[in-house]
Design an enzyme around this catalytic site. Structure first.
Site, short mmCIF file in Angstrom:
data_model
loop_
_atom_site.label_atom_id
_atom_site.label_comp_id
_atom_site.label_asym_id
_atom_site.label_seq_id
_atom_site.Cartn_x
_atom_site.Cartn_y
_atom_site.Cartn_z
N PHE A 124 0.85 -1.19 0.00
CA PHE A 124 0.00 0.00 0.00
C PHE A 124 0.90 1.25 0.00
CE2 PHE A 124 -2.98 3.11 1.67
CZ PHE A 124 -4.11 2.82 0.95
N ASP A 200 1.31 -5.16 8.53
CA ASP A 200 0.21 -4.23 8.28
C ASP A 200 -1.05 -5.09 8.18
OD1 ASP A 200 -1.84 -2.86 6.99
OD2 ASP A 200 -0.50 -1.73 5.68
N TYR A 225 -11.39 0.97 10.22
CA TYR A 225 -12.55 1.45 9.45
C TYR A 225 -12.94 0.52 8.32
CZ TYR A 225 -8.38 3.61 7.30
OH TYR A 225 -7.12 3.84 6.80
N LYS A 226 -12.20 -0.58 8.15
CA LYS A 226 -12.58 -1.52 7.09
C LYS A 226 -13.51 -2.58 7.71
CE LYS A 226 -8.21 -0.66 4.77
NZ LYS A 226 -8.71 0.05 3.58
N ARG A 378 -12.45 -5.01 -6.81
CA ARG A 378 -12.42 -5.80 -5.56
C ARG A 378 -13.86 -5.95 -5.04
NH1 ARG A 378 -8.37 -2.86 -1.54
NH2 ARG A 378 -9.97 -1.25 -1.70
C1 LIG Z 1 -3.12 -1.85 3.45
C2 LIG Z 1 -3.23 -0.46 3.97
N1 LIG Z 1 -2.19 0.07 4.64
C3 LIG Z 1 -2.24 1.33 5.11
C4 LIG Z 1 -3.34 2.13 4.94
C5 LIG Z 1 -3.33 3.54 5.45
O1 LIG Z 1 -4.08 3.66 6.59
P1 LIG Z 1 -4.23 5.08 7.39
O2 LIG Z 1 -4.80 6.06 6.43
O3 LIG Z 1 -5.16 4.77 8.50
O4 LIG Z 1 -2.88 5.46 7.82
C6 LIG Z 1 -4.46 1.61 4.25
C7 LIG Z 1 -5.66 2.43 4.05
O5 LIG Z 1 -6.62 2.07 3.42
C8 LIG Z 1 -4.38 0.29 3.76
O6 LIG Z 1 -5.40 -0.25 3.06
#
Ligand SMILES: Cc1ncc(COP(=O)(O)O)c(C=O)c1O
Length: 405
Positions: A124, A200, A225-226, A378
């Protein structure tokens, strides 16, 4: 197409909790991998704290029905159950990337010989930015210090990079392909070369069981939040294995919420960390933002993650079957592993013109999935509120928007 979705829903051993959620009118919502839906109890949970604030002002920190001083701490139990940790090993705080930086500050202690960070090449973007900036912060060239490798080449790359690796940061589950990684095996591989195993869990928490403690992971971070349905921007969390959490000499970026609570209000200048993951706390918990998460975690505890995972496997297998049937007639490829043990609820599909198709699915068929670059749709049938009918509707819509082969 095969089996009747209504019959499947009626005979599923775990009924959906759909009625406990606000499901946007008219939509088959398969985007819980992006933002989980609102539990109806979230509103009352926020209102409870507004009432306590009105009633008590500052005294709410001590005298609210759920004293705010302990509000975040009281969520550690249910969160720990979702990630396979002891209560002391988790902290509910901040959002994912902030927690990643805080923990890298402690556990990425590069030396000239061992300074590399390994990530996978579809990591990500925020994770990528975080590790690159950490390398640069320590005076290393990110282009050299950050090693990006394909997901299926991670094990070989760890062995190859060996003792140059300071940290390996991997997703519990790939946001793009939906592939679930083997946390214990990869953690062991990282430890075999003396590195720090960091995870992560953005797409794992609330989706698949994880055993961070038993796997021996060094640290992990996630958002809520997911699949955890905590609401937009909900506070996330962090895991620090107890072998680190007990060590109060681990260097860290400190703030008063990581301080020993017994010392907090003495207003002394010196930081005395509390043991456990909460020793990485920095600032005052955001009580109003935590309230929906409290309501959501109650649902997880009530249903139990194992029962939920079992329903998830059935629901996703049904959608998978429908997608493979479509793939025989339309140009699309399911890129998520077929083995149920190597995925969560999300199925990713690669096809031409995916971005436009995601728009058509929503606007013409009321099917909400999401698009990710370069060509991926997705679909995440989440077991708490999605049904077999949602899956069927998504598949019928996909068949309709794709041109025949
Ligand atoms: C796999 C992954 N890592 C990191 C993040 C970033 O999260 P945050 O905005 O809470 O830092 C996300 C956000 O959707 C994500 O899907």
């Amino acid at each position: 197409m095969s089996s009747d979705p209504q019959a499947l829903e009626a005979s599923d051993p775990l009924p959906s909790l759909r009625d406990e959620f606000h499901v946007p009118e008219g939509w088959a919502y398969l985007a819980g991998n992006s933002l989980g839906l609102q539990p109806k109890a979230a509103r009352a949970a926020i209102e409870d704290e507004l009432v306590e604030w009105a009633r008590l002002g500052v005294e709410g920190w001590f005298e609210a029905r759920e004293p705010w001083l302990e509000y975040a701490g009281s969520l550690r139990g249910p969160v720990a159950r979702l990630v396979g940790a002891a209560e002391d090993e988790v902290a509910v705080m901040n959002t994912l990337t902030v927690n990643l930086h805080l923990l890298l500050a402690s556990f990425y202690r590069p030396t000239p010989a061992r300074h590399r960070i390994l990530i996978e090449d579809t990591a990500f973007p925020s994770d990528s930015y975080a590790v690159q900036s950490q390398a640069a912060w320590h005076g290393f060239d990110p282009a050299e210090a950050v090693v990006r490798v394909p997901l299926d080449g991670v094990v070989e790359a760890i062995a190859r990079e060996g003792d140059s690796l300071a940290v390996v940061l991997l997703p519990g589950l790939s946001y793009l392909t939906g592939e679930m990684l083997d946390v214990p095996a990869l953690t062991e591989a990282v430890h075999a070369v003396g590195g720090v195993a960091a995870w992560d869990l953005a797409h794992s928490i609330g989706n698949v069981p994880v055993s961070l403690h038993d796997a021996g992971a060094d640290f992990a971070v996630w958002c809520s939040y997911k699949y955890a349905n905590g609401g937009p921007g909900a506070p996330g969390g962090a895991f620090v294995h107890e072998r680190h959490g007990r060590r109060l000499d681990v260097p860290r970026l400190a703030g008063w919420w990581g301080n020993d609570p017994a010392e907090r209000f003495r207003m002394e200048p010196d930081f005395v960390p509390r043991p456990g993951a909460e020793g990485w706390g920095v600032s005052t918990p955001t009580v109003l933002a935590l309230a929906p998460l409290r309501a959501s975690l109650e649902q997880f505890d009530r249903v139990g993650l194992n029962a939920l995972r079992a329903r998830s496997l059935r629901l996703t297998a049904y959608l998978e079957e429908l997608l493979y049937e479509i793939a025989q007639r339309r140009p699309l490829t399911v890129i998520t592993p077929r083995e149920p043990g190597r995925r969560g609820c999300q199925l990713s599909v690669a096809c031409d013109d995916a971005k436009r198709l995601a728009g058509r699915l929503r606007d013409e068929h009321g099917v909400v999935c999401d698009f990710r670059e370069p060509d991926v749709l997705r679909f995440a049938p989440t077991p708490l509120y999605n049904t077999y009918c949602d899956c069927r509707r998504a598949a019928d819509a996909l068949l309709a928007v794709l041109d025949p082969r």
